[in-house]
Design an enzyme around this catalytic site. Sequence first.
Site, PDB file in Angstrom:
ATOM      1  N   ASP A 166       0.787  -1.249   0.000  1.00 47.34           N
ATOM      2  CA  ASP A 166       0.000   0.000   0.000  1.00 47.34           C
ATOM      3  C   ASP A 166       0.819   1.300   0.000  1.00 47.34           C
ATOM      4  O   ASP A 166       0.500   2.228   0.771  1.00 47.34           O
ATOM      5  CB  ASP A 166      -0.969   0.012   1.200  1.00 47.34           C
ATOM      6  CG  ASP A 166      -1.976  -1.135   1.177  1.00 47.34           C
ATOM      7  OD1 ASP A 166      -1.912  -1.976   0.264  1.00 47.34           O
ATOM      8  OD2 ASP A 166      -2.819  -1.183   2.093  1.00 47.34           O
ATOM      9  N   ASP A 201      -4.624  -0.914  -1.724  1.00 45.88           N
ATOM     10  CA  ASP A 201      -5.912  -0.717  -1.066  1.00 45.88           C
ATOM     11  C   ASP A 201      -6.836  -0.078  -2.113  1.00 45.88           C
ATOM     12  O   ASP A 201      -6.447   0.926  -2.745  1.00 45.88           O
ATOM     13  CB  ASP A 201      -5.675   0.232   0.128  1.00 45.88           C
ATOM     14  CG  ASP A 201      -6.602  -0.020   1.299  1.00 45.88           C
ATOM     15  OD1 ASP A 201      -7.007  -1.173   1.531  1.00 45.88           O
ATOM     16  OD2 ASP A 201      -6.922   0.970   2.009  1.00 45.88           O
ATOM     17  N   HIS A 211     -10.765   0.759  -2.516  1.00 43.25           N
ATOM     18  CA  HIS A 211     -12.129   0.767  -1.967  1.00 43.25           C
ATOM     19  C   HIS A 211     -13.149   1.427  -2.885  1.00 43.25           C
ATOM     20  O   HIS A 211     -12.864   2.494  -3.465  1.00 43.25           O
ATOM     21  CB  HIS A 211     -12.153   1.556  -0.651  1.00 43.25           C
ATOM     22  CG  HIS A 211     -11.303   0.986   0.438  1.00 43.25           C
ATOM     23  ND1 HIS A 211     -11.404  -0.314   0.881  1.00 43.25           N
ATOM     24  CD2 HIS A 211     -10.328   1.569   1.211  1.00 43.25           C
ATOM     25  CE1 HIS A 211     -10.539  -0.507   1.874  1.00 43.25           C
ATOM     26  NE2 HIS A 211      -9.863   0.614   2.086  1.00 43.25           N
ATOM     27  N   HIS A 237     -17.599   2.245   0.796  1.00 45.11           N
ATOM     28  CA  HIS A 237     -16.999   1.263   1.711  1.00 45.11           C
ATOM     29  C   HIS A 237     -17.333   1.583   3.166  1.00 45.11           C
ATOM     30  O   HIS A 237     -17.207   2.734   3.601  1.00 45.11           O
ATOM     31  CB  HIS A 237     -15.475   1.198   1.517  1.00 45.11           C
ATOM     32  CG  HIS A 237     -14.900  -0.064   2.052  1.00 45.11           C
ATOM     33  ND1 HIS A 237     -14.462  -0.187   3.354  1.00 45.11           N
ATOM     34  CD2 HIS A 237     -14.737  -1.284   1.484  1.00 45.11           C
ATOM     35  CE1 HIS A 237     -14.049  -1.439   3.541  1.00 45.11           C
ATOM     36  NE2 HIS A 237     -14.198  -2.115   2.421  1.00 45.11           N
ATOM     37  N   HIS A 273     -10.440   7.028   1.811  1.00 48.38           N
ATOM     38  CA  HIS A 273      -9.072   6.862   1.294  1.00 48.38           C
ATOM     39  C   HIS A 273      -9.043   5.791   0.219  1.00 48.38           C
ATOM     40  O   HIS A 273      -9.885   4.887   0.207  1.00 48.38           O
ATOM     41  CB  HIS A 273      -8.100   6.489   2.435  1.00 48.38           C
ATOM     42  CG  HIS A 273      -8.409   5.146   3.029  1.00 48.38           C
ATOM     43  ND1 HIS A 273      -9.388   4.961   3.986  1.00 48.38           N
ATOM     44  CD2 HIS A 273      -7.905   3.911   2.776  1.00 48.38           C
ATOM     45  CE1 HIS A 273      -9.459   3.677   4.290  1.00 48.38           C
ATOM     46  NE2 HIS A 273      -8.580   3.015   3.568  1.00 48.38           N
ATOM     47  N   LYS A 307      -7.185  -5.040  -2.846  1.00 47.32           N
ATOM     48  CA  LYS A 307      -7.957  -5.539  -1.699  1.00 47.32           C
ATOM     49  C   LYS A 307      -8.870  -4.435  -1.190  1.00 47.32           C
ATOM     50  O   LYS A 307      -8.635  -3.246  -1.487  1.00 47.32           O
ATOM     51  CB  LYS A 307      -6.998  -5.978  -0.583  1.00 47.32           C
ATOM     52  CG  LYS A 307      -6.088  -4.854  -0.105  1.00 47.32           C
ATOM     53  CD  LYS A 307      -5.007  -5.380   0.828  1.00 47.32           C
ATOM     54  CE  LYS A 307      -4.112  -4.246   1.297  1.00 47.32           C
ATOM     55  NZ  LYS A 307      -4.817  -3.234   2.126  1.00 47.32           N
ATOM     56  N   CYS A 309      -1.849  -2.569   7.676  1.00 43.75           N
ATOM     57  CA  CYS A 309      -1.762  -3.510   6.547  1.00 43.75           C
ATOM     58  C   CYS A 309      -0.466  -4.295   6.514  1.00 43.75           C
ATOM     59  O   CYS A 309      -0.466  -5.470   6.141  1.00 43.75           O
ATOM     60  CB  CYS A 309      -2.042  -2.773   5.246  1.00 43.75           C
ATOM     61  SG  CYS A 309      -3.786  -2.267   5.182  1.00 43.75           S
TER      62      CYS A 309
HETATM   63  C1  VGL Z   1      -4.601   0.768   5.777  1.00 43.99           C
HETATM   64  C2  VGL Z   1      -6.154   1.637   7.209  1.00 43.99           C
HETATM   65  C3  VGL Z   1      -7.147   1.482   6.263  1.00 43.99           C
HETATM   66  C4  VGL Z   1      -3.171   0.392   5.524  1.00 43.99           C
HETATM   67  C5  VGL Z   1      -5.578   0.597   4.820  1.00 43.99           C
HETATM   68  O1  VGL Z   1      -2.753   0.308   4.340  1.00 43.99           O
HETATM   69  O2  VGL Z   1      -2.444   0.180   6.521  1.00 43.99           O
HETATM   70  N1  VGL Z   1      -4.894   1.268   6.970  1.00 43.99           N
HETATM   71  N2  VGL Z   1      -6.844   0.960   5.066  1.00 43.99           N
HETATM   72 ZN    ZN Z   2      -8.267   0.970   3.536  1.00 46.28          ZN
END
Ligand code: VGL
Ligand code: ZN
Length: 201
Positions: free
Chosen positions: A8, A46, A48, A52, A81, A106, A151
């Site tokens: 990510d 990530d 979404h 979401h 995000h 994901k 993550c």
């Molecule tokens: C993440 C919070 C929400 C991450 C992703 O990549 O750590 N944290 N979505």
């Molecule tokens: Zn996320």
Amino acid sequence: MRALLIVDIQNDFLPGGSLAVPKGDEIIPIVNDLQTKFDLVVATQDWHPQNHLSFASNHLEQQPFNIIDLFGLTQVLWPDHCVQGSEGAEFSKELESNNISAIFRKGMDPKVDSYSGFFDNGHKNNTGLSAYLKGKNIKEVYVCGLAADYCVYYTAKDAIKEGFRTFYITDATKAISDNTYSEAIETLKSLNVTFITSKNI
Ligand code: VGL
Ligand code: ZN
């Protein structure tokens, strides 16, 4: 064979992004240099939909960082995000991406969050990452990226569970919060994840 898993490294998790990880940008040169040392480089993203349910904005009277129960799972509510197709969801343009052989997205199911690159938070859906790595005869997985306490943590936890020797590169990740980071480290140590710095790779 060993794989580098880059988790990510997206604009929304970098300074100026909607869920910026403090100093998240500082790991990028380290991650770029590391890539040449691996047989395989894989990234997660990530990704979404706007509706979401991990977004505080999709709940009445909730604020980012509140904690709720979401269909039986504890859920931190986040600022919007990494919305599919947005600039914030793109990888940083500073990240070297030529060596990345596959990208696993994901977090597409609006009802369940997905911190790990392997499974959603309810462990119901599989991204295919484990089978992909096993198909390439990978035995060792090295994790880096953002965020250290979400993550990257959950990805390391599942990597061990999936039977990979798992290494967590401490200087190639940054955390959202110091408290969740210390807890994450303790748990990973108890699961036999190895902690390593980039200069020892
Ligand atoms: C993440 C919070 C929400 C991450 C992703 O990549 O750590 N944290 N979505
Ligand atoms: Zn996320």
